[in-house]
Design an enzyme around this catalytic site. Sequence first.
Site, PDB file in Angstrom:
ATOM      1  CG  ASP A 198      34.735 -28.552  23.000  1.00 46.28           C
ATOM      2  OD1 ASP A 198      34.439 -27.721  21.905  1.00 46.28           O
ATOM      3  OD2 ASP A 198      34.927 -27.742  24.006  1.00 46.28           O
ATOM      4  CB  CYS A 222      37.313 -26.080  21.733  1.00 40.31           C
ATOM      5  SG  CYS A 222      38.231 -24.645  21.834  1.00 40.31           S
ATOM      6  N   GLY A 223      35.080 -23.917  21.203  1.00 39.88           N
ATOM      7  CA  GLY A 223      34.308 -22.847  21.190  1.00 39.88           C
ATOM      8  C   GLY A 223      34.982 -21.472  20.666  1.00 39.88           C
ATOM      9  CB  THR A 224      37.524 -19.687  22.289  1.00 41.68           C
ATOM     10  OG1 THR A 224      38.490 -20.462  23.162  1.00 41.68           O
ATOM     11  CG2 THR A 224      36.417 -18.923  23.049  1.00 41.68           C
ATOM     12  CG  HIS A 265      57.080 -17.754   8.634  1.00 40.77           C
ATOM     13  ND1 HIS A 265      57.408 -16.365   9.115  1.00 40.77           N
ATOM     14  CD2 HIS A 265      56.980 -17.964   7.539  1.00 40.77           C
ATOM     15  CE1 HIS A 265      57.457 -15.814   8.273  1.00 40.77           C
ATOM     16  NE2 HIS A 265      57.035 -16.528   7.214  1.00 40.77           N
ATOM     17  CG  ASN A 266      55.248 -20.773  13.152  1.00 37.05           C
ATOM     18  OD1 ASN A 266      53.985 -20.208  12.983  1.00 37.05           O
ATOM     19  ND2 ASN A 266      56.163 -20.072  13.612  1.00 37.05           N
ATOM     20  NE  ARG A 287      63.819 -15.530   7.931  1.00 33.36           N
ATOM     21  CZ  ARG A 287      63.125 -15.647   6.701  1.00 33.36           C
ATOM     22  NH1 ARG A 287      63.783 -16.504   5.932  1.00 33.36           N
ATOM     23  NH2 ARG A 287      62.301 -15.208   6.487  1.00 33.36           N
ATOM     24  CG  HIS A 288      61.295 -20.025   9.104  1.00 40.50           C
ATOM     25  ND1 HIS A 288      61.047 -19.015   9.626  1.00 40.50           N
ATOM     26  CD2 HIS A 288      61.067 -19.481   7.580  1.00 40.50           C
ATOM     27  CE1 HIS A 288      60.523 -17.806   9.007  1.00 40.50           C
ATOM     28  NE2 HIS A 288      60.392 -18.260   7.778  1.00 40.50           N
TER      29      HIS A 288
HETATM   30  C1  RB5 Z   1      33.117 -24.783  26.070  1.00 42.47           C
HETATM   31  O1  RB5 Z   1      32.078 -24.139  26.651  1.00 42.47           O
HETATM   32  C2  RB5 Z   1      34.261 -24.094  25.771  1.00 42.47           C
HETATM   33  O2  RB5 Z   1      34.717 -23.484  26.924  1.00 42.47           O
HETATM   34  C3  RB5 Z   1      35.379 -24.678  24.851  1.00 42.47           C
HETATM   35  O3  RB5 Z   1      34.868 -25.090  23.722  1.00 42.47           O
HETATM   36  C4  RB5 Z   1      36.707 -23.683  24.508  1.00 42.47           C
HETATM   37  O4  RB5 Z   1      35.939 -22.360  24.060  1.00 42.47           O
HETATM   38  C5  RB5 Z   1      37.550 -23.694  25.626  1.00 42.47           C
HETATM   39  O5  RB5 Z   1      38.521 -23.021  25.328  1.00 42.47           O
END
Ligand code: RB5
Length: 142
Positions: free
Chosen positions: A7, A64-66, A97-98, A132-133
Site C-alpha cells: 500500500d 505496508c506501514g507496519t 519450519h513453516n 514434524r514441520h
Molecule cells: C496505512 O496508514 C497503514 O495503516 C497501513 O500501511 C498498515 O500499517 C496497516 O496495517
Amino acid sequence: MIALGCDHGGFSLMKEVIAYLDSKGYEYKNFGTYSEESCDYPDFAKKVANAVVSGECEKGILICGTGIGISITANKFKGIRCALCGDCFSAQATREHNDANILALGERVTGPGLAVKIVDTFLNTPFSNDERHIRRIEKIED
Ligand code: RB5
C-alpha cells in the site's frame, strides 16, 4: 516468479526491494500500488495471495506501514502462510519450519538495509522438509 504488493505505507520500501530483485535477476510481477496515494492494503494482499494460491507465482512479498494489516489479510486465504518478519532469524526459521510462501515487511518499522537482507534470507532459504514441520503445516491447512 515473485508476486509483489504494497500500500502507500510500503511504497517506498517496495522500490528498494525491487532494486534488490533487479540486481539479483529475480523475476517478479508487481501488483501495485504504484504511487504514494492513499489506498487500502487488503486490495493488494488479495492480489498477491491469489497469485500465490493459483501457482502463478511461487512466493510473494507484501509491504505496508507496519506489515501487520497486509499480513493479516494475506493469511485469510487458504494455502497462504504469510510471515511478518523484522529480522533474518525469523525469515530463515519461517522458511525452514513453516514453509512460508509470503513475506510481509513494515516500512515504518524495518529500515531498508535490513529489509533487503530479510528478503534475501527469505528467498534463499529452502523448506526443511522435516516430517514434524510437514505435519504441523498440514494441521494449519486443516
Ligand atoms: C496505512 O496508514 C497503514 O495503516 C497501513 O500501511 C498498515 O500499517 C496497516 O496495517
